[in-house]
Design an enzyme around this catalytic site. Structure first.
Site, short mmCIF file in Angstrom:
data_model
loop_
_atom_site.label_atom_id
_atom_site.label_comp_id
_atom_site.label_asym_id
_atom_site.label_seq_id
_atom_site.Cartn_x
_atom_site.Cartn_y
_atom_site.Cartn_z
N TYR A 1 128.42 48.46 -61.73
CA TYR A 1 127.40 47.48 -61.34
C TYR A 1 127.97 46.06 -61.37
O TYR A 1 127.85 45.30 -60.40
CB TYR A 1 126.21 47.61 -62.28
CG TYR A 1 125.13 46.57 -62.12
CD1 TYR A 1 124.20 46.67 -61.08
CD2 TYR A 1 125.03 45.50 -62.99
CE1 TYR A 1 123.20 45.72 -60.94
CE2 TYR A 1 124.03 44.55 -62.86
CZ TYR A 1 123.12 44.66 -61.84
OH TYR A 1 122.13 43.72 -61.69
N ALA B 1 114.01 40.61 -64.36
CA ALA B 1 112.59 40.94 -64.17
C ALA B 1 112.32 42.38 -64.56
O ALA B 1 113.23 43.22 -64.56
CB ALA B 1 112.18 40.70 -62.72
N ALA B 2 111.08 42.66 -64.86
CA ALA B 2 110.65 44.01 -65.19
C ALA B 2 110.47 44.80 -63.89
O ALA B 2 109.64 44.45 -63.06
CB ALA B 2 109.35 43.98 -65.96
N ARG C 1 111.19 48.98 -61.94
CA ARG C 1 111.41 50.42 -62.16
C ARG C 1 112.84 50.68 -62.62
O ARG C 1 113.09 51.54 -63.48
CB ARG C 1 111.12 51.16 -60.84
CG ARG C 1 111.23 52.67 -60.90
CD ARG C 1 110.77 53.25 -59.57
NE ARG C 1 111.49 52.66 -58.45
CZ ARG C 1 112.59 53.18 -57.91
NH1 ARG C 1 113.09 54.29 -58.38
NH2 ARG C 1 113.17 52.57 -56.89
N SER D 1 123.98 39.19 -60.58
CA SER D 1 123.41 39.49 -61.89
C SER D 1 123.99 38.60 -62.96
O SER D 1 125.20 38.35 -62.97
CB SER D 1 123.67 40.96 -62.24
OG SER D 1 123.26 41.23 -63.57
N VAL E 1 123.91 50.99 -45.85
CA VAL E 1 125.32 51.35 -45.76
C VAL E 1 125.62 52.01 -44.42
O VAL E 1 126.58 51.66 -43.72
CB VAL E 1 125.73 52.29 -46.91
CG1 VAL E 1 127.20 52.69 -46.79
CG2 VAL E 1 125.48 51.62 -48.26
N SER F 1 131.06 45.06 -61.33
CA SER F 1 132.14 44.87 -60.36
C SER F 1 131.59 44.57 -58.97
O SER F 1 132.07 43.66 -58.28
CB SER F 1 133.02 46.12 -60.30
OG SER F 1 133.62 46.38 -61.55
N LYS G 1 128.63 43.33 -58.25
CA LYS G 1 127.96 42.03 -58.25
C LYS G 1 128.96 40.89 -58.23
O LYS G 1 128.74 39.84 -57.59
CB LYS G 1 127.04 41.93 -59.47
CG LYS G 1 125.84 42.86 -59.43
CD LYS G 1 125.03 42.70 -58.16
CE LYS G 1 123.77 43.53 -58.17
NZ LYS G 1 123.05 43.48 -56.86
N ASN H 1 118.65 42.73 -51.02
CA ASN H 1 118.12 43.11 -52.32
C ASN H 1 118.39 44.57 -52.68
O ASN H 1 118.33 44.94 -53.85
CB ASN H 1 116.60 42.85 -52.33
CG ASN H 1 115.92 43.46 -53.53
OD1 ASN H 1 116.01 42.94 -54.64
ND2 ASN H 1 115.21 44.57 -53.32
#
Length: 289
Positions: free
Chosen positions: A157, A189-190, A192, A144, A68, A159, A161, A91
């Site tokens: 989130y 995906a799995a 953190r 997503s 950013v 919005s 995406k 990412n």
């Protein structure tokens, strides 16, 4: 084998999870990789990823810029180290769930837009002239599958995406004039961050057992390759399955003297999902031309 020799890739948020796997996979196929992740308390997991790539015989350099605050810094690392930039994988992301009723919801939406959307736009813009110079520049954004239906407490989130989907779709048309492709992946995906989500323990276990990050990276590598033929697409990638996330419409109903009452009377036709058809990307492109 689709190799990426003599190609330079920039992966944001690549210190852990999906981004780290992308960086390592791209390096294993011959790309030189800029591994981006911010420092915390003077340290960054990007250094560990770079060390792992180097130990495997690959090429990588760490970058600690904030997507950013300093998107140009990421691109400068690529140019200063390797003299070119061919691939951008956007990412980087954050995770925080909050009800829209919460007093902090508006600020959280702005924060999500900053990182997930404006971060993606800023890094892509900083890299654009170099992607043009590449002659076969590749941009892979992150969206997503949850944006299709939405969910509780993740309006921020979803919005951000959804905005990224629009950015991907529109920029891909302009990009064609320069030999650039702009696509997006919606990975499941799995990671953190998924462990922090308000998912059931059963769903988290399913992710760990069936959805490793390693089953997303091959799709990223294909989209990053000069032989990639896709542009303006959004691909859902999960547990080895790759699907097109589409835009569509149904037959609906027609009334040249439309009234609120006729809308009410024809809701079944308006909402009839059995007549849904996909809007082809090529038709969308032709309408712009």
């Amino acid at each position: 084998m689709l190799r990426l020799d003599n190609r330079v890739a920039l992966v944001t948020g690549a210190g852990r999870g999906l981004g780290a796997d992308y960086a390592k996979f791209l390096a294993s196929r011959g790309a030189a990789v800029v591994v981006n992740n911010r420092r915390r308390n003077g340290e960054s997991p990007a250094d560990d990823v770079v060390a792992e790539i180097a130990a495997a015989g690959g090429k990588a350099v760490a970058n600690y810029s904030d997507v950013v605050e300093d998107p140009q810094g990421l691109v400068d690392t690529a140019m200063d180290t390797y003299g070119r930039l061919d691939i951008v994988v956007n990412n980087a992301g954050i995770h925080q769930e909050m009800s829209f009723s919460d007093p902090g919801a508006f600020d959280l939406i702005k924060r999500y837009m900053d990182v997930h959307f404006y971060g993606t736009v800023g890094v892509t813009k900083a890299a654009w002239e170099h992607l043009i110079a590449s002659g076969s520049g590749r941009v892979i954004n992150t969206v997503s599958p949850v944006m299709i239906n939405g969910s509780v407490d993740i309006t921020a989130y979803v919005s951000a995406k959804a905005a990224t989907v629009g950015f991907t779709r529109s920029l891909s048309i302009e990009a064609e004039d320069f030999g650039i492709t702009v696509n997006a992946i919606a990975p499941i995906a799995a990671t953190r961050l998924s462990e922090k989500g308000k998912f059931t323990d059963e769903f988290k276990k399913q992710l760990r057992d069936n959805n490793p990050t390693s089953l997303v990276s091959p799709v990223v590598a294909y989209l990053a390759h000069p032989e990639n033929t896709l542009n303006g697409r959004n691909l859902i990638v999960a547990a080895g399955e790759v699907q097109l996330m589409t835009f569509g419409k149904n037959d609906g109903f027609l009334d040249r003297e439309l009234t609120p009452e006729s809308v009410q009377a024809n809701l079944d036709s308006i909402l009839d999902e059995t007549t849904n058809t996909v809007l082809p990307y090529e038709r969308f492109h032709a309408s712009i031309d």
